[in-house]
Design an enzyme around this catalytic site. Sequence first.
Site, mmCIF file in Angstrom:
data_model
loop_
_atom_site.group_PDB
_atom_site.id
_atom_site.type_symbol
_atom_site.label_atom_id
_atom_site.label_comp_id
_atom_site.label_asym_id
_atom_site.label_seq_id
_atom_site.Cartn_x
_atom_site.Cartn_y
_atom_site.Cartn_z
ATOM 1 N N CYS A 199 0.834 -1.209 0.000
ATOM 2 C CA CYS A 199 0.000 0.000 0.000
ATOM 3 C C CYS A 199 0.875 1.269 0.000
ATOM 4 C CB CYS A 199 -0.981 -0.032 1.169
ATOM 5 S SG CYS A 199 -2.393 1.069 0.957
ATOM 6 N N GLN A 236 3.831 2.757 -2.766
ATOM 7 C CA GLN A 236 3.964 4.100 -3.334
ATOM 8 C C GLN A 236 5.329 4.709 -3.015
ATOM 9 O OE1 GLN A 236 0.619 6.020 -1.473
ATOM 10 N NE2 GLN A 236 -0.773 4.423 -2.184
ATOM 11 N N HIS A 282 -3.903 -5.257 -0.361
ATOM 12 C CA HIS A 282 -3.576 -5.890 0.924
ATOM 13 C C HIS A 282 -3.660 -7.413 0.821
ATOM 14 C CE1 HIS A 282 -3.194 -2.446 3.697
ATOM 15 N NE2 HIS A 282 -3.940 -1.842 2.796
ATOM 16 N N GLU A 318 -2.792 -9.522 2.929
ATOM 17 C CA GLU A 318 -2.980 -10.133 4.262
ATOM 18 C C GLU A 318 -4.405 -10.011 4.772
ATOM 19 O OE1 GLU A 318 -3.642 -6.127 5.347
ATOM 20 O OE2 GLU A 318 -2.272 -6.972 3.872
#
Length: 367
Positions: free
Chosen positions: A248, A252, A333, A335
Amino acid sequence: MERKLVLEDGHVFYGIGFGSMEEKLAEIVFNTSMVGYQEILSDPSYCDQMVCMSYPLIGNYGLTDEDYESKGVFMSGFIVREYNDIPSNFRYTRTLSEVMEENHVVGIAEVDTRQIVRILREHGSMKALICDKDLPMDVCMEKIREYRYPKNQVSKVSSKKIWYSRTSNPLYTVVAVDCGVKLNIIRKLNAYGCNVIVVPFNTSKETIMRYKPDGLFLSNGPGDPENVKEIISLIQEMKGILPILGICLGHQMIGLAYGAKTYKMKFGHRGGNHPVKNLETDKVEITSQNHSYAIDIHSLKGTGLRLTHVNLLDQEAEGIVDEENAVIAVQYHPESAAGPEDSEYIFHRFITNMAKKKKENAYAKKN
């Protein structure tokens, strides 16, 4: 208690308050997940944001002690169609409203969330105010005009001290740079045999290397990645020294460290069913996402990063890799505790990179 939601563009929605009855100003965004409101509430990436849930019923299974994604609550507000304050889940320990009140999170229910989501999709994320229904509109709009988006969210949500999450019979040591890390990421690394040392966002390379880690993890978090210059510099110092995984915001920041550009999206990606194409396998993965910023896909050229994943809804960059320096990153994500598990292989790839590096180091030391 009757309250109102006022949007930056002048739209007003009247409803019933729950949670804290304070007055709050923040950026309003929307999330399309059908479950997982506890994970959303406790995700530090929502710092200084109000979240409008597109799924109509919220609160019906309460909150449980084991399902928090962080040790704090940083969200500003929840906007829902129907709030249920009598949970039916045998696991629940507290209601959503109780936890929101304790953590100064405002809520408003019985508003038309479908219309709000449509407005945000058409006009983009914007400033919003939740306040008493009798506050004059000219006062509301003046408050909204004067509000400025904060730029220090990562320093606000990052841990202030180093902490540890150990596992039995560890194979690797990973230093996780905390920009607002979700606890389920730490749990996944533990499950893969990693002892995890969680460090504040502004920890130096020298401090990190004292722990003799096998890998470096860069977490998710709130805000504009360009504001986290400490970590962008850290990535430039650490690439090639340790295998790196970014998720995430970490994705970036890796892009920026290599010379790519980022931009703020119109309304971001927030939900549990975003289709992402894996360009290496040609398969589509269903992913969980929460981000306002993205890497400019055209700016990757000449950076040394290769695009590995792309969003099928808007062609936004979803994954990058630098094979030579064992750097991998994804925008989504893998996870996710309350979402799909199509992409858990990302952790396995990180483990493989650490195992390879560890073997190379052992060979070099021996010879």
